[in-house]
Design an enzyme around this catalytic site. Structure first.
Site, PDB file in Angstrom:
ATOM      1  N   GLU A   1     -13.739  47.164  35.169  1.00  0.00           N
ATOM      2  CA  GLU A   1     -13.981  46.851  36.563  1.00  0.00           C
ATOM      3  C   GLU A   1     -15.327  46.161  36.789  1.00  0.00           C
ATOM      4  OE1 GLU A   1     -12.117  50.165  38.558  1.00  0.00           O
ATOM      5  OE2 GLU A   1     -13.560  49.852  40.172  1.00  0.00           O
TER       6      GLU A   1
ATOM      7  N   ARG B   1      -9.468  56.593  36.886  1.00  0.00           N
ATOM      8  CA  ARG B   1     -10.446  55.693  36.290  1.00  0.00           C
ATOM      9  C   ARG B   1      -9.708  54.718  35.371  1.00  0.00           C
ATOM     10  NH1 ARG B   1     -13.282  56.911  39.869  1.00  0.00           N
ATOM     11  NH2 ARG B   1     -15.374  57.828  39.822  1.00  0.00           N
TER      12      ARG B   1
ATOM     13  N   HIS C   1     -10.001  49.262  43.857  1.00  0.00           N
ATOM     14  CA  HIS C   1     -10.650  50.587  43.867  1.00  0.00           C
ATOM     15  C   HIS C   1     -10.924  51.057  45.305  1.00  0.00           C
ATOM     16  CE1 HIS C   1     -13.277  53.420  41.205  1.00  0.00           C
ATOM     17  NE2 HIS C   1     -12.718  54.089  42.204  1.00  0.00           N
TER      18      HIS C   1
HETATM   19  C1  DGY Z   1     -14.736  58.558  43.342  1.00  0.00           C
HETATM   20  O1  DGY Z   1     -15.308  59.103  44.295  1.00  0.00           O
HETATM   21  O2  DGY Z   1     -14.860  58.997  42.201  1.00  0.00           O
HETATM   22  C2  DGY Z   1     -13.861  57.386  43.630  1.00  0.00           C
HETATM   23  O3  DGY Z   1     -13.435  56.724  42.507  1.00  0.00           O
HETATM   24  C3  DGY Z   1     -14.495  56.417  44.591  1.00  0.00           C
HETATM   25  O4  DGY Z   1     -14.438  56.980  45.806  1.00  0.00           O
END
Ligand code: DGY
Length: 381
Positions: free
Chosen positions: A300, A271, A318
């Site tokens: 983001e 993240r 992402h």
């Molecule tokens: C998640 O699933 O947490 C990812 O960041 C996106 O697929």
């Protein structure tokens, strides 16, 4: 249906489920239709506002599949509750966008999609690591802009990683898969930081060393660092695989960046806010041999000023989990969570979710993160 941007499937279904983005594949839809749901899917690629989501929920809604880009807070769970909803699933394994406490207070089970992203996301961390180490994006731009005039001994020198130390912060499923790819595939020595020792990872690397031994080759090492700082000082590559919460927000800050090696590579596929992005921009400006590979960003979809001008940073939007197999699997699990709860099924407890991906799925909700708090029954074979 709320606007022309919502498509309706199975209009005769007795339950109403909303899905805030179109999802890949068909299995997810078959699962919801099989649970007697009329399914309304938002066909717009715009990120929905809370008001738009509330309007889509309307007066009657039995369940919802939402996205990590949406703030599922008390207000939205209140709207779901008032509309009679019994289930919500995030279309993601991470759920830092969901106020699980509020959902629990409203009696709403929250699903997520673990198990189908592990190798896919770890592969993206590998891709970013090598792209950064071998300056792939800079070189690609150089070619495309017609600057290549012939082979040169010093053109785009990068870093050899074999035999060096790969640091993994967060040795859960994805972190451990990445560590194994780098150790078993590329003979890097693993140094990991996690609150708890990862016996499974250490045992697997030990077993791999048995194989190396049988070939008469040098073993790799796998050690747990005492502190994040120890890992940052020693590692040549640092890959982040933590959850995002108060304890990991800006885990990598100016001070900690300053502890890293001059030629280190920092990779983030978890993240964005785990890194203080402004501090990273300043660090990369000052240290041209330091490199970063980023799949996620602090604000983001925006990037901090200057990030996109840095040659020593590789940036992708992402897409860590963006393979067809994984994104279809995520849909299957998210739909399974909503349909499972609506059908009154118990909750799956095993790590292995593969029985849901093919054939007749188990009569269970695959992954409900607040199952215990809500006292939901547990699936037994
Ligand atoms: C998640 O699933 O947490 C990812 O960041 C996106 O697929």
């Amino acid at each position: 249906m709320k606007t022309k941007e919502w498509a309706e499937h199975n209009p005769g279904g007795e339950r109403r489920v909303i899905v805030t983005k179109e999802l890949p594949g068909n299995r997810w839809l078959d699962i919801l239709v099989g649970a007697n749901c009329r399914v309304e899917v938002c066909t717009s690629t715009d990120i929905l506002t809370k008001d738009q989501i509330k309007s889509a929920i309307g007066d009657r809604c039995d369940g919802c599949i939402g996205q990590l880009t949406e703030p599922w807070d008390g207000e939205l769970f209140g709207a779901l509750k008032s509309a009679g909803a019994k289930a919500y699933s995030n279309y993601a394994v991470g759920y830092n966008n969901v106020d699980v406490e509020s959902a629990t207070a409203h009696g709403i089970p929250v699903g997520n999609t673990p198990g189908v992203l592990t190798e896919t996301t770890a592969e993206m961390a590998v891709a970013l690591t090598f792209s950064a180490a071998r300056r792939v994006v800079e070189s690609d731009t150089y070619m495309r802009t017609g600057r290549y005039k012939g082979w040169l001994p010093s053109l785009f020198l990068g870093e050899l990683l074999q035999g060096k130390i790969v640091g993994v912060i967060g040795a859960g499923r994805i972190g451990a898969a990445f560590a194994r790819m780098m150790a078993e595939g590329h003979r890097m020595n693993v140094l990991y930081y996690d609150l708890y020792p990862s016996q499974a990872l250490e045992e697997k690397i030990a077993a791999f060393n048995g194989f190396l031994n049988s070939l008469g080759e040098k073993p790799v090492t796998c050690r747990r660092a005492e502190t994040v700082e120890d890992l940052l000082r020693e590692a040549d590559v640092v890959s982040l695989h933590t959850v995002l919460d108060d304890t990991t927000h800006h885990l990598i800050n100016r001070e900690r960046l300053g502890m890293m090696k001059e030629h280190a590579i920092l990779v983030n596929t978890c993240r964005g806010p785990v890194i203080d992005e402004e501090a990273l921009v300043a660090h990369c400006r000052k240290h041209p041999n330091f490199r970063a590979g980023l799949d996620v960003f602090e604000d983001e979809p925006a990037m901090k000023p200057g990030l996109n001008e840095l040659d020593n940073v590789v940036i992708v939007p992402h897409i860590g989990s963006a393979t067809v197999w994984t994104r279809e699997g995520m849909g299957t699990l998210a739909a399974g969570n909503v349909a499972g709860i609506l059908n009154g099924y118990p909750v799956w407890q095993e790590q292995d979710i593969s029985p849901f991906l093919e054939g007749e799925p188990p009569k269970a909700a695959p992954s409900i993160v607040n199952a215990k708090e809500l006292g939901l029954p547990v699936y037994t074979r």
